[in-house]
Design an enzyme around this catalytic site. Sequence first.
Site, PDB file in Angstrom:
ATOM      1  N   THR A  89      41.065  28.511  33.162  1.00 19.43           N
ATOM      2  CA  THR A  89      39.988  29.365  32.680  1.00 19.43           C
ATOM      3  C   THR A  89      39.153  29.866  33.842  1.00 19.43           C
ATOM      4  OG1 THR A  89      38.375  27.586  32.409  1.00 19.43           O
ATOM      5  CG2 THR A  89      39.822  28.035  30.533  1.00 19.43           C
ATOM      6  N   CYS A 118      34.432  40.363  40.004  1.00 18.87           N
ATOM      7  CA  CYS A 118      35.559  39.648  40.617  1.00 18.87           C
ATOM      8  C   CYS A 118      36.847  39.951  39.864  1.00 18.87           C
ATOM      9  CB  CYS A 118      35.312  38.146  40.595  1.00 18.87           C
ATOM     10  SG  CYS A 118      33.910  37.601  41.576  1.00 18.87           S
ATOM     11  N   HIS A 175      40.897  33.659  41.682  1.00 18.54           N
ATOM     12  CA  HIS A 175      39.612  34.299  41.369  1.00 18.54           C
ATOM     13  C   HIS A 175      39.000  34.702  42.709  1.00 18.54           C
ATOM     14  CE1 HIS A 175      35.536  33.931  39.053  1.00 18.54           C
ATOM     15  NE2 HIS A 175      35.428  34.813  40.028  1.00 18.54           N
TER      16      HIS A 175
END
Length: 173
Positions: free
Chosen positions: A24, A30, A47
Amino acid sequence: MQETIVNVIQGEFAISRDPACVMTTVLGSCISVCLHDAVTGIGGMNHFLLPKRDGEAGNNERFGAFSMELLINALLKDGASKDRMVAKIFGGASMTKFKQNIGGKNIEFAHDFLSDEGIKIIAESCGGFEARKVRFYPVTGKAQQFLVPGDVEKIAPVSPVPAPKPANDIMLF
């Protein structure tokens, strides 16, 4: 089967072939790239905050160029094949009122990088003005997205500390 949640925060990546694993993240401007190899049943998510930076300072997971290399290499090392990898990309929202379009630059970078690597993008949800919460199942390649109202990349303001009350009864020794 109970899910094992792996939170992938800014500047991180994770890979897994565990069927219970769910990765997650929460994104504003981003980008998160989710890669999957269906033959080996392995996948991963990153990420990153910005596309790239020149020089030694660019060797940081916060930059897309470095983060993508780390994610792909980790998958390859664990048995994935680049010609079987497919990508799903998320994020790149316009979260600020500044003239710099950070989200747009991140989206463009992700597209260009994956194209240069020969990795097909099979799904994406990028741009706009809302943040996203993403759940990725690395073994199956399934992804879910939830739009999040508000600005998730701003740091909450710090509450001011109240000034001490003046003492009326001072004793000197």
